[in-house]
Design a protein around this motif. Structure first.
Motif, mmCIF file in Angstrom:
data_model
loop_
_atom_site.group_PDB
_atom_site.id
_atom_site.type_symbol
_atom_site.label_atom_id
_atom_site.label_comp_id
_atom_site.label_asym_id
_atom_site.label_seq_id
_atom_site.Cartn_x
_atom_site.Cartn_y
_atom_site.Cartn_z
ATOM 1 N N VAL A 74 0.824 -1.202 0.000
ATOM 2 C CA VAL A 74 0.000 0.000 0.000
ATOM 3 C C VAL A 74 0.862 1.257 0.000
ATOM 4 C CG1 VAL A 74 -1.767 1.282 1.271
ATOM 5 C CG2 VAL A 74 -1.921 -1.195 1.108
ATOM 6 N N GLU A 75 2.001 1.224 0.709
ATOM 7 C CA GLU A 75 2.900 2.394 0.707
ATOM 8 C C GLU A 75 3.335 2.723 -0.723
ATOM 9 O OE1 GLU A 75 5.966 0.811 3.203
ATOM 10 O OE2 GLU A 75 5.348 2.058 4.891
ATOM 11 N N LEU A 76 3.701 1.702 -1.468
ATOM 12 C CA LEU A 76 4.110 1.895 -2.852
ATOM 13 C C LEU A 76 2.950 2.417 -3.680
ATOM 14 C CD1 LEU A 76 6.097 1.629 -5.216
ATOM 15 C CD2 LEU A 76 5.339 -0.732 -5.449
ATOM 16 N N LEU A 77 1.780 1.842 -3.503
ATOM 17 C CA LEU A 77 0.604 2.290 -4.241
ATOM 18 C C LEU A 77 0.331 3.770 -3.978
ATOM 19 C CD1 LEU A 77 -1.798 1.787 -6.077
ATOM 20 C CD2 LEU A 77 -3.058 0.940 -4.073
ATOM 21 N N LYS A 78 0.394 4.169 -2.709
ATOM 22 C CA LYS A 78 0.165 5.581 -2.366
ATOM 23 C C LYS A 78 1.216 6.480 -3.027
ATOM 24 C CE LYS A 78 -2.136 4.760 2.059
ATOM 25 N NZ LYS A 78 -2.025 4.857 3.527
ATOM 26 N N ALA A 79 2.456 6.037 -3.037
ATOM 27 C CA ALA A 79 3.530 6.821 -3.665
ATOM 28 C C ALA A 79 3.298 6.939 -5.175
ATOM 29 C CB ALA A 79 4.887 6.191 -3.380
ATOM 30 N N LEU A 80 2.876 5.850 -5.813
ATOM 31 C CA LEU A 80 2.610 5.879 -7.255
ATOM 32 C C LEU A 80 1.426 6.792 -7.576
ATOM 33 C CD1 LEU A 80 3.142 2.109 -8.134
ATOM 34 C CD2 LEU A 80 4.520 4.033 -8.952
ATOM 35 N N VAL A 81 0.382 6.708 -6.778
ATOM 36 C CA VAL A 81 -0.787 7.568 -6.978
ATOM 37 C C VAL A 81 -0.370 9.033 -6.873
ATOM 38 C CG1 VAL A 81 -2.971 8.302 -5.896
ATOM 39 C CG2 VAL A 81 -2.528 5.870 -6.324
ATOM 40 N N ASP A 82 0.441 9.340 -5.876
ATOM 41 C CA ASP A 82 0.936 10.706 -5.696
ATOM 42 C C ASP A 82 1.824 11.129 -6.863
ATOM 43 O OD1 ASP A 82 1.269 13.118 -4.102
ATOM 44 O OD2 ASP A 82 3.318 12.422 -3.746
ATOM 45 N N GLU A 83 2.747 10.264 -7.247
ATOM 46 C CA GLU A 83 3.692 10.558 -8.336
ATOM 47 C C GLU A 83 2.972 10.836 -9.657
ATOM 48 O OE1 GLU A 83 7.311 11.138 -10.254
ATOM 49 O OE2 GLU A 83 7.022 10.823 -8.113
ATOM 50 N N PHE A 84 1.913 10.079 -9.929
ATOM 51 C CA PHE A 84 1.181 10.235 -11.178
ATOM 52 C C PHE A 84 0.055 11.264 -11.086
ATOM 53 C CE2 PHE A 84 3.307 6.244 -11.992
ATOM 54 C CZ PHE A 84 3.549 6.269 -13.350
ATOM 55 N N GLY A 85 -0.105 11.884 -9.907
ATOM 56 C CA GLY A 85 -1.141 12.897 -9.733
ATOM 57 C C GLY A 85 -2.549 12.322 -9.844
ATOM 58 N N LEU A 86 -2.715 11.101 -9.356
ATOM 59 C CA LEU A 86 -4.012 10.431 -9.442
ATOM 60 C C LEU A 86 -4.813 10.626 -8.163
ATOM 61 C CD1 LEU A 86 -2.752 7.033 -10.921
ATOM 62 C CD2 LEU A 86 -3.764 8.947 -12.181
ATOM 63 N N LYS A 87 -6.072 10.268 -8.236
ATOM 64 C CA LYS A 87 -6.946 10.238 -7.068
ATOM 65 C C LYS A 87 -7.377 8.780 -6.882
ATOM 66 C CE LYS A 87 -8.604 14.949 -7.529
ATOM 67 N NZ LYS A 87 -7.408 15.469 -6.968
ATOM 68 N N GLN A 88 -7.879 8.483 -5.692
ATOM 69 C CA GLN A 88 -8.297 7.103 -5.427
ATOM 70 C C GLN A 88 -9.308 6.619 -6.458
ATOM 71 O OE1 GLN A 88 -9.448 6.188 -1.417
ATOM 72 N NE2 GLN A 88 -7.624 7.128 -0.539
ATOM 73 N N LYS A 89 -10.209 7.488 -6.882
ATOM 74 C CA LYS A 89 -11.246 7.066 -7.844
ATOM 75 C C LYS A 89 -10.650 6.643 -9.189
ATOM 76 C CE LYS A 89 -12.274 11.677 -9.553
ATOM 77 N NZ LYS A 89 -13.259 12.711 -9.719
ATOM 78 N N ASP A 90 -9.414 7.115 -9.489
ATOM 79 C CA ASP A 90 -8.753 6.709 -10.731
ATOM 80 C C ASP A 90 -8.375 5.229 -10.727
ATOM 81 O OD1 ASP A 90 -8.879 9.318 -11.829
ATOM 82 O OD2 ASP A 90 -7.070 9.883 -10.716
ATOM 83 N N LEU A 91 -8.405 4.614 -9.542
ATOM 84 C CA LEU A 91 -8.042 3.200 -9.423
ATOM 85 C C LEU A 91 -9.249 2.268 -9.471
ATOM 86 C CD1 LEU A 91 -5.279 3.484 -6.677
ATOM 87 C CD2 LEU A 91 -4.974 3.267 -9.139
ATOM 88 N N VAL A 92 -10.446 2.813 -9.678
ATOM 89 C CA VAL A 92 -11.646 1.975 -9.757
ATOM 90 C C VAL A 92 -11.525 0.908 -10.849
ATOM 91 C CG1 VAL A 92 -14.143 1.989 -10.252
ATOM 92 C CG2 VAL A 92 -13.162 3.649 -8.650
ATOM 93 N N PRO A 93 -10.922 1.205 -12.013
ATOM 94 C CA PRO A 93 -10.774 0.131 -13.008
ATOM 95 C C PRO A 93 -9.963 -1.071 -12.492
ATOM 96 C CG PRO A 93 -10.353 2.255 -14.029
ATOM 97 C CD PRO A 93 -10.484 2.493 -12.550
ATOM 98 N N VAL A 94 -9.104 -0.823 -11.526
ATOM 99 C CA VAL A 94 -8.284 -1.899 -10.958
ATOM 100 C C VAL A 94 -9.054 -2.652 -9.872
ATOM 101 C CG1 VAL A 94 -6.203 -2.391 -9.609
ATOM 102 C CG2 VAL A 94 -6.104 -0.718 -11.466
ATOM 103 N N PHE A 95 -9.711 -1.889 -8.986
ATOM 104 C CA PHE A 95 -10.326 -2.495 -7.805
ATOM 105 C C PHE A 95 -11.847 -2.681 -7.907
ATOM 106 C CE2 PHE A 95 -6.405 -0.527 -6.179
ATOM 107 C CZ PHE A 95 -5.835 -1.623 -5.563
ATOM 108 N N LYS A 96 -12.461 -2.177 -8.963
ATOM 109 C CA LYS A 96 -13.894 -2.320 -9.276
ATOM 110 C C LYS A 96 -14.797 -1.314 -8.569
ATOM 111 C CE LYS A 96 -13.534 -7.082 -10.669
ATOM 112 N NZ LYS A 96 -13.534 -8.431 -10.211
ATOM 113 N N THR A 97 -14.513 -0.956 -7.307
ATOM 114 C CA THR A 97 -15.348 0.033 -6.616
ATOM 115 C C THR A 97 -14.474 0.985 -5.800
ATOM 116 O OG1 THR A 97 -15.641 -1.201 -4.564
ATOM 117 C CG2 THR A 97 -17.212 -1.685 -6.337
ATOM 118 N N GLU A 98 -15.029 2.182 -5.551
ATOM 119 C CA GLU A 98 -14.294 3.150 -4.724
ATOM 120 C C GLU A 98 -14.177 2.662 -3.285
ATOM 121 O OE1 GLU A 98 -14.602 7.499 -5.049
ATOM 122 O OE2 GLU A 98 -16.008 7.141 -6.704
ATOM 123 N N SER A 99 -15.161 1.903 -2.824
ATOM 124 C CA SER A 99 -15.105 1.423 -1.436
ATOM 125 C C SER A 99 -13.953 0.428 -1.246
ATOM 126 C CB SER A 99 -16.434 0.803 -1.006
ATOM 127 O OG SER A 99 -16.746 -0.317 -1.807
#
Length: 135
Positions: A74-99
């Motif tokens: 998760v630490e790496l995921l958070k760093a990648l999200v920050d590095e790419f300027g993404l928001k959690q909702k941008d990962l819905v295609p990976v995880f299927k839901t925001e929850s």
């Protein structure tokens, strides 16, 4: 400043003699030369050899003086999200839901194999980067 485009290895050495890097200022100077060469119109074998030497010096300096945090999961995921300027909702295609994304970020859920495979594709990294490194 490194502005001219010397063509031979000896000319390159004379223009900016490679030396072990001992400070951030020297690192920036070497990086400027590297950038200048990479931006040049033609990459000759002499330029490539010179770049390799400068690259070895940068690698040596970074190995000695630059601390790169050992991130995983998760630490790496958070760093990648920050590095790419993404928001959690941008990962819905990976995880299927925001929850699910939120639960992963809050440590309430673990990655599944499918999550790891999709994250690796999404960020173009090896799936192994998302596994914890336990000793």
């Amino acid at each position: 400043m490194f502005t001219a485009e010397p063509n031979t290895y000896i000319e390159l050495l004379k223009k900016f003699p490679p030396r072990p890097i001992k400070s951030e200022k020297e690192l920036l100077a070497v990086q400027e030369v590297i950038d200048s060469l990479l931006d040049s119109r033609e990459m000759t074998s002499d330029k490539q050899d010179y770049l390799n030497v400068l690259g070895m010096l940068v690698h040596e300096y970074e190995a000695k003086y630059v601390q790169i945090p050992d991130l995983s999961g998760v630490e790496l995921l958070k760093a990648l999200v920050d590095e790419f300027g993404l928001k959690q909702k941008d990962l819905v295609p990976v995880f299927k839901t925001e929850s699910i994304v939120s639960a992963i970020f809050n440590g309430q859920r673990k990655f599944t194999v499918e999550h790891i495979e999709k994250l690796a594709d999404f960020f173009n990294v090896s799936p192994s980067t998302f596994f914890s490194r336990s000793s």
